[in-house]
Design an enzyme around this catalytic site. Structure first.
Site, PDB file in Angstrom:
ATOM      1  N   LYS A 264       0.717  -1.181  -0.188  1.00 24.58           N
ATOM      2  CA  LYS A 264       0.145   0.103   0.018  1.00 24.58           C
ATOM      3  C   LYS A 264       0.876   1.389   0.025  1.00 24.58           C
ATOM      4  CE  LYS A 264      -3.030   2.714   3.075  1.00 24.58           C
ATOM      5  NZ  LYS A 264      -3.978   2.835   4.282  1.00 24.58           N
ATOM      6  N   ASP A 269      -2.367  10.508   3.520  1.00 20.66           N
ATOM      7  CA  ASP A 269      -3.626  10.030   3.943  1.00 20.66           C
ATOM      8  C   ASP A 269      -4.410  11.058   4.803  1.00 20.66           C
ATOM      9  OD1 ASP A 269      -5.950   8.914   4.109  1.00 20.66           O
ATOM     10  OD2 ASP A 269      -5.383   7.153   5.310  1.00 20.66           O
ATOM     11  N   LYS A 276      -9.658  13.465   8.343  1.00 19.13           N
ATOM     12  CA  LYS A 276      -8.864  13.050   9.691  1.00 19.13           C
ATOM     13  C   LYS A 276      -9.166  14.183  10.555  1.00 19.13           C
ATOM     14  CE  LYS A 276      -6.220   9.063   8.129  1.00 19.13           C
ATOM     15  NZ  LYS A 276      -6.930   7.991   9.014  1.00 19.13           N
ATOM     16  N   ASP A 287       2.004   6.524   5.562  1.00 21.48           N
ATOM     17  CA  ASP A 287       0.829   5.676   4.991  1.00 21.48           C
ATOM     18  C   ASP A 287       1.319   5.018   3.556  1.00 21.48           C
ATOM     19  OD1 ASP A 287      -1.401   4.339   5.857  1.00 21.48           O
ATOM     20  OD2 ASP A 287      -2.562   5.706   4.428  1.00 21.48           O
ATOM     21  N   ASP A 346     -11.943   7.428   4.061  1.00 20.64           N
ATOM     22  CA  ASP A 346     -10.677   7.282   4.573  1.00 20.64           C
ATOM     23  C   ASP A 346     -10.314   5.724   4.966  1.00 20.64           C
ATOM     24  OD1 ASP A 346      -8.318   7.945   6.554  1.00 20.64           O
ATOM     25  OD2 ASP A 346      -9.456   8.136   8.106  1.00 20.64           O
ATOM     26  N   GLU A 348      -9.134   3.847   2.629  1.00 19.54           N
ATOM     27  CA  GLU A 348      -8.843   4.038   1.045  1.00 19.54           C
ATOM     28  C   GLU A 348      -7.739   2.847   0.939  1.00 19.54           C
ATOM     29  OE1 GLU A 348      -7.533   5.528   3.370  1.00 19.54           O
ATOM     30  OE2 GLU A 348      -5.372   5.138   3.128  1.00 19.54           O
ATOM     31  N   ARG A 350      -7.728  -0.474   1.489  1.00 16.17           N
ATOM     32  CA  ARG A 350      -8.014  -1.695   1.090  1.00 16.17           C
ATOM     33  C   ARG A 350      -8.674  -1.427  -0.752  1.00 16.17           C
ATOM     34  NH1 ARG A 350     -12.435  -1.792   5.821  1.00 16.17           N
ATOM     35  NH2 ARG A 350     -10.792  -0.649   6.607  1.00 16.17           N
TER      36      ARG A 350
HETATM   37  N1  BES Z   1      -3.838   4.766   7.113  1.00 14.76           N
HETATM   38  C1  BES Z   1      -4.943   4.448   7.861  1.00 14.76           C
HETATM   39  C2  BES Z   1      -4.780   3.605   8.940  1.00 14.76           C
HETATM   40  C3  BES Z   1      -3.542   4.093  10.113  1.00 14.76           C
HETATM   41  C4  BES Z   1      -4.076   4.874  11.024  1.00 14.76           C
HETATM   42  C5  BES Z   1      -2.340   3.656   9.778  1.00 14.76           C
HETATM   43  C6  BES Z   1      -3.198   5.330  12.006  1.00 14.76           C
HETATM   44  C7  BES Z   1      -1.499   3.950  10.724  1.00 14.76           C
HETATM   45  C8  BES Z   1      -1.795   4.923  11.826  1.00 14.76           C
HETATM   46  C9  BES Z   1      -6.189   4.045   7.168  1.00 14.76           C
HETATM   47  O1  BES Z   1      -6.297   4.327   5.787  1.00 14.76           O
HETATM   48  C10 BES Z   1      -7.548   4.246   7.757  1.00 14.76           C
HETATM   49  O2  BES Z   1      -7.639   5.604   7.829  1.00 14.76           O
HETATM   50  N2  BES Z   1      -7.980   3.397   8.183  1.00 14.76           N
HETATM   51  C11 BES Z   1      -9.328   3.739   8.935  1.00 14.76           C
HETATM   52  C12 BES Z   1     -10.327   2.826   8.419  1.00 14.76           C
HETATM   53  C13 BES Z   1     -11.559   2.886   9.149  1.00 14.76           C
HETATM   54  C14 BES Z   1     -12.082   4.152   8.434  1.00 14.76           C
HETATM   55  C15 BES Z   1     -12.642   1.855   8.839  1.00 14.76           C
HETATM   56  C16 BES Z   1      -8.994   3.796  10.524  1.00 14.76           C
HETATM   57  O3  BES Z   1      -8.203   2.787  10.919  1.00 14.76           O
HETATM   58  O4  BES Z   1      -9.575   4.454  11.337  1.00 14.76           O
HETATM   59 ZN    ZN Z   2      -4.486   4.979   4.954  1.00  9.57          ZN
HETATM   60 MN    MN Z   3      -7.347   6.305   5.551  1.00 11.20          MN
END
Ligand code: BES
Ligand code: ZN
Ligand code: MN
Length: 497
Positions: A264, A269, A276, A287, A346, A348, A350
């Protein structure tokens, strides 16, 4: 850093490090090479060790300033611990401790006598040097007023060991992996105004010099391929999304099916329209950590001329809110033909991986391993101590778990199953991109699995391990490079025979 191995490496001046086996209560039991140390008074050494209660416990140090009878500035004793548990991993960590003790010296010599150790002295010498170099990593290119006194000065390291030719040979492979880890750390540390999909692909093209074939495809090519899930994520950014394809064909049979390693690569992000919160948003520069590992791994494999075929695939995008950005509620069509209701922009990672995992099929891989900073939930579950492992194949999972244990980049396997898959059903499309809010790392993995058919596949959720503010055993703090040593070991142990 210039690192050499020889039978006799001890200089008359400067700093000398003596590795000391555990259970020793005076200099009398030091090995013959250490004992010969130029006129160093062994009785004063013994007294110092007793006075400091230094017994050679692993990673403990004792510093002797201007030792009598020599012109040396310092002798640093470092504990090797018990001989029977002294292995490559222990040697790396001892090397890292030595780095901290000599970082301010321009040159240092290490005497490494390891009689009775389970592992060959040459292997230990090579890994000690590798661990030392791993710990020496610095990223200071944007610091124009760096404090001269705080700056490390170590340029030359001489390791005195039993079989220097063999140690040197071993170190070539160890050092290649360190080069890979450094490349990964550099990429995750670079700021997101400078590392974006095209510039990241340009950095990956540096691998051509190592013998890796590198290609990058832009949005026109990905539109033709039908990568609607990946393209949807990038559509709110001014930066063009990229699909990065890297090949290292080092096996005897260059046409044998490769391993596919998928990363990825979200260069930043913001969350997109599902923006966020501001605190900590800066972390989302890393990310692209999964892609960073894949790129660093390709360097490691190429520089040690690994006898394996590997294809590295990275989806590179920037996730931004904009008038053109995708909205919560949009439905996109992935390359597989499956449709996705995007309820949270967010989630994204996946979406990006969905298309790259599907694309990986065309290489007819033996197995697919993906790495992604996919969910915050995995940090809640495992903190920074393990990365999450998800797999459709027990044998593949076991190989990865073992490799992680061997290099101390640990994995913990989490369950998957139909009961979790139900959570991503959508009323209007084939699936939605978020679950109901529980077991978020698992529902993310279930989403990915819908883009894998029968190929053995493993997904590593590395959100908790890519970045560590504090120093760790083998890193100074910041980007860890977690994953390069793990996958390198996984490949060396299982696919190069
Ligand atoms: N890149 C983030 C996950 C992340 C969070 C990585 C903190 C490193 C530190 C990912 O894209 C994300 O935002 N995931 C969300 C998914 C949710 C919206 C279902 C998350 O984990 O909050
Ligand atoms: Zn992300
Ligand atoms: Mn995200």
């Amino acid at each position: 850093m210039n690192i050499t191995f020889s039978k006799i490496a001890v200089p008359g001046r400067g700093v000398v490090v003596i590795a000391v086996p555990e259970g020793i209560h005076g200099a009398g039991k030091l090995g013959p090479a250490a004992a010969k140390l130029d006129k160093l008074s062994r009785s004063s050494l013994s007294r110092a060790m007793r006075a400091a209660e230094f017994t050679g416990k692993r990673e403990k140090t004792l510093v002797l300033m201007v030792p009598a009878g020599t012109k040396l500035d310092r002798v640093v004793l470092v504990g090797l611990g018990a001989a029977k548990s002294l292995d490559a991993l222990a040697a790396e960590r001892i090397g890292a401790v030595i780095y901290d003790a000599v970082a301010k010296d321009p040159a240092a010599a290490v005497i490494l006598e390891t009689d009775g150790a389970a592992v060959d002295n040459a292997v230990l010498a090579a890994h000690l040097a590798g661990g030392l170099r791993l710990k020496s990593y610095r990223f200071s290119k944007y610091q124009t007023k760096e404090d001269k006194d705080a700056k490390p000065r170590l340029k030359t390291l001489a390791v005195q060991c039993d079989a220097p030719a063999e140690a040197k040979k071993r170190f070539v492979a160890v050092n290649a992996v360190v080069d890979g880890v450094f490349f990964t750390r550099d990429l995750v540390t670079e700021p997101p105004n400078l590392i974006y999909p095209e510039s990241l692909a340009a950095r990956a093209k540096e691998l051509a010099k190592d013998g890796v074939m590198v290609e990058a495809f832009g949005e026109a090519a990905m539109t033709k391929l039908g990568m609607g899930a990946l393209l949807g994520v990038g559509q709110g950014s001014d930066r063009e999304s990229q699909l990065l394809v890297m090949r290292w064909d080092g096996a005897k049979d260059k046409s044998a099916p490769p391993l596919a390693i998928v990363g990825k690569g979200v260069s930043f992000d913001s969350g997109g329209i599902s923006l966020k919160p501001p605190a900590g948003m800066w972390d989302m520069k890393w990310d692209m950590g999964g892609a960073g590992v894949v790129i660093g791994l390709m360097r490691a494999l190429a520089r040690r001329k690994a006898r394996v075929n590997v294809v590295g695939l990275c989806g590179l995008v920037e996730n931004m809110p904009d008038g053109k950005a995708q909205r919560p509620g949009d439905v996109v069509t992935s390359m597989s033909g499956q449709t996705i209701e995007v309820l949270n922009t967010d989630a994204e990672g996946r979406l990006v991986l969905a298309d790259v995992l599907w694309y990986a099929r065309r290489f007819k891989p033996k197995a697919i391993v993906d790495l992604a900073t996919l969910t915050g939930a995995i940090i809640q579950t495992l903190s920074e101590h393990y990365a999450g492992l998800f797999s459709n194949n027990d044998e593949l999972a076991a190989k990865l778990l073992a490799a992680g244990q061997a290099v101390s980049e640990r994995l913990w396997r989490l369950p998957m199953g139909e009961e979790y898959d139900r959570d991503i059903k959508s009323p209007i499309a084939d699936m939605k991109n978020i679950g109901g809010g529980r077991a978020g790392s698992i529902t993310a993995a279930q989403f990915l699995q819908r883009f894998i058919k029968d190929v053995p596949w493993a997904h590593l959720d590395i959100a908790g391990v890519v970045w560590n503010e504090k120093a760790t055993a083998l890193a100074p703090g910041g980007g860890t490079g977690y994953g390069v040593r793990l996958l390198n070991r996984f490949i060396a142990d299982n696919y190069e025979k």
